[in-house]
Design an enzyme around this catalytic site. Structure first.
Site, PDB file in Angstrom:
ATOM      1  N   LYS A 191      -3.462   6.139  16.538  1.00  0.00           N
ATOM      2  CA  LYS A 191      -2.926   4.803  16.288  1.00  0.00           C
ATOM      3  C   LYS A 191      -1.540   4.628  16.911  1.00  0.00           C
ATOM      4  CE  LYS A 191      -0.787   5.643  11.743  1.00  0.00           C
ATOM      5  NZ  LYS A 191      -0.747   5.203  10.331  1.00  0.00           N
ATOM      6  N   ASP A 192      -0.845   5.744  17.225  1.00  0.00           N
ATOM      7  CA  ASP A 192       0.464   5.678  17.877  1.00  0.00           C
ATOM      8  C   ASP A 192       0.367   5.683  19.395  1.00  0.00           C
ATOM      9  OD1 ASP A 192       1.711   5.807  15.366  1.00  0.00           O
ATOM     10  OD2 ASP A 192       1.848   8.002  15.425  1.00  0.00           O
ATOM     11  N   ARG A 224       2.136  -4.404   9.839  1.00  0.00           N
ATOM     12  CA  ARG A 224       0.732  -4.728   9.566  1.00  0.00           C
ATOM     13  C   ARG A 224       0.459  -4.688   8.066  1.00  0.00           C
ATOM     14  NH1 ARG A 224      -3.133  -1.381   8.038  1.00  0.00           N
ATOM     15  NH2 ARG A 224      -1.822   0.401   8.560  1.00  0.00           N
ATOM     16  N   ARG A 225       0.862  -3.619   7.413  1.00  0.00           N
ATOM     17  CA  ARG A 225       0.631  -3.505   5.974  1.00  0.00           C
ATOM     18  C   ARG A 225       1.413  -4.563   5.211  1.00  0.00           C
ATOM     19  NH1 ARG A 225       1.331   3.000   6.415  1.00  0.00           N
ATOM     20  NH2 ARG A 225      -0.877   3.551   6.728  1.00  0.00           N
ATOM     21  N   ARG A 280      10.940   4.485   5.921  1.00  0.00           N
ATOM     22  CA  ARG A 280      10.496   5.352   7.001  1.00  0.00           C
ATOM     23  C   ARG A 280      10.721   6.790   6.593  1.00  0.00           C
ATOM     24  NH1 ARG A 280      12.104   5.712  12.384  1.00  0.00           N
ATOM     25  NH2 ARG A 280      10.171   6.876  12.495  1.00  0.00           N
ATOM     26  N   ARG A 316       8.747   9.934   1.795  1.00  0.00           N
ATOM     27  CA  ARG A 316       8.348   8.684   1.140  1.00  0.00           C
ATOM     28  C   ARG A 316       7.919   8.950  -0.306  1.00  0.00           C
ATOM     29  NH1 ARG A 316       5.485   4.975   5.849  1.00  0.00           N
ATOM     30  NH2 ARG A 316       6.543   5.941   7.610  1.00  0.00           N
ATOM     31  N   CYS A 342       2.061  -0.751  18.541  1.00  0.00           N
ATOM     32  CA  CYS A 342       1.647  -0.226  17.241  1.00  0.00           C
ATOM     33  C   CYS A 342       2.420  -0.858  16.085  1.00  0.00           C
ATOM     34  CB  CYS A 342       1.798   1.294  17.212  1.00  0.00           C
ATOM     35  SG  CYS A 342       3.494   1.888  17.435  1.00  0.00           S
TER      36      CYS A 342
END
Length: 328
Positions: free
Chosen positions: A92-93, A140-141, A158, A164, A251
């Site tokens: 995805k990156d 996106r989220r 991040r 996290r 991305c």
């Protein structure tokens, strides 16, 4: 300057394959898995070589670091310089534009593509109260969470998965949204992780997929990597990345896609591709779905992307709609 640190590997009469990887716990876990599969299936020793990228160690929002190649360019440069023989990316990156001299030689079996809600004591987004602090660094989220009408407080966050989770434990946020595949590869799936239906929160294109690259002038390594390639994963990854490429989106764009292989008795396998383009503030979401043949994944992704752009996605991405290309 690229920082490269070699990690000790098994001794062998032949030179070990040098596998380039980022140094985050997740990247090392993913690359370690690929190294183990290469040792098992090819009988070739492998050492991990850690390559530092511009995205490592920064707490700035990902969109401020650049839209493409933040986590991949340094790895590819080390590959092209001959400092490593192969590199592993979270697909995805990986930018959709090709790089001369580099090829994706394998898409190993995909992990769970879904996102997960990490909410201690909670089990569903439907039960999330208004104003809950949800930590995510993904536009996106964030856009799709806002579009659900929950009115959450999105807290930009991040760092690696462990960082996290510590911020969640320390009370800096009430919940997190993370990738199921990453949690699984780190052995961190537990009762607090609730997988989210893609119809509610569409994953990033190629989420849960790893891409293993080598140089185009190294056919011996490419041949070894075919042992890791998984045809169904390659098919869905190509379709989802075709969607991303047609949107010309990095991305960090608020877009998502998920392809599924459909196998029915007495019928040729097909691909069903779903896609989403969202306004950053969640005020509007354009969704669509198309089905096509397995070998036509890239074109299927392009067709779906252009359909969504025509249906209002272009305005959400602040661009002029373009006519769908004629596929020949």
């Amino acid at each position: 300057m690229t920082e490269i640190v070699a990690r000790a590997g098994a001794s062998s009469e032949c030179r070990p394959l040098r596998l380039g990887t980022r140094g985050s716990p997740l990247a090392l876990a993913q690359s370690g898995r690929i190294a183990g599969q290469l040792r098992e299936r090819c009988g070739r020793p492998v050492v991990l070589v850690t390559v530092r990228t511009p995205g490592d160690g920064s707490t700035a929002p990902i969109e401020r670091l650049g839209t493409t190649g933040v986590f991949t360019t340094a790895l590819r440069e080390a590959l092209l310089r001959g400092e490593v023989d192969l590199v592993v990316h979270s697909c995805k990156d990986l930018p959709t534009a090709s790089v001369p001299g580099v090829r994706v030689a394998a898409f190993p079996v995909r992990g769970d593509p879904r996102d997960a809600l990490i909410w201690p004591g909670g089990t569903s987004l439907d039960a999330v109260p208004r104003g809950v602090r949800i930590g995510t660094g993904s536009p996106r989220r964030a856009a799709q969470l806002r579009a659900l009408g929950l009115r959450p407080e999105i807290v930009p966050i991040r760092g690696n998965v462990g960082t996290r989770l510590r911020k969640l434990a320390d009370g800096e946020v009430d919940a997190l949204v993370l990738a199921m595949a990453g949690l699984s590869r780190l052995g961190l799936l537990d009762a607090d992780a609730t997988p989210l239906d893609p119809a509610m929160l569409m994953p990033a294109p190629a989420q849960g997929v790893l891409a293993v690259e080598c140089r185009t002038d190294d056919p011996a390594t490419a041949d070894r990597l075919t042992a890791l390639d998984h045809a169904p994963t390659r098919a869905v990854a190509i379709a989802e990345r075709g969607f991303m490429a047609a949107l010309d989106a990095g991305c960090t764009a608020p877009v998502g896609a998920l392809a599924e292989l459909i196998v029915e008795p007495e019928a040729a396998p097909a691909l069903r591709l779903s896609g989403v383009i969202a306004a950053p503030d969640g005020s509007s979401v354009i969704r669509g779905q198309m089905t096509g043949v397995v070998g036509d994944g890239a074109a299927l992704g392009h067709r779906l992307a252009h359909m969504l752009l025509q249906d209002g996605g272009a305005e959400l991405m602040d661009r002029t709609p373009v006519a769908s290309p004629r596929v020949v």
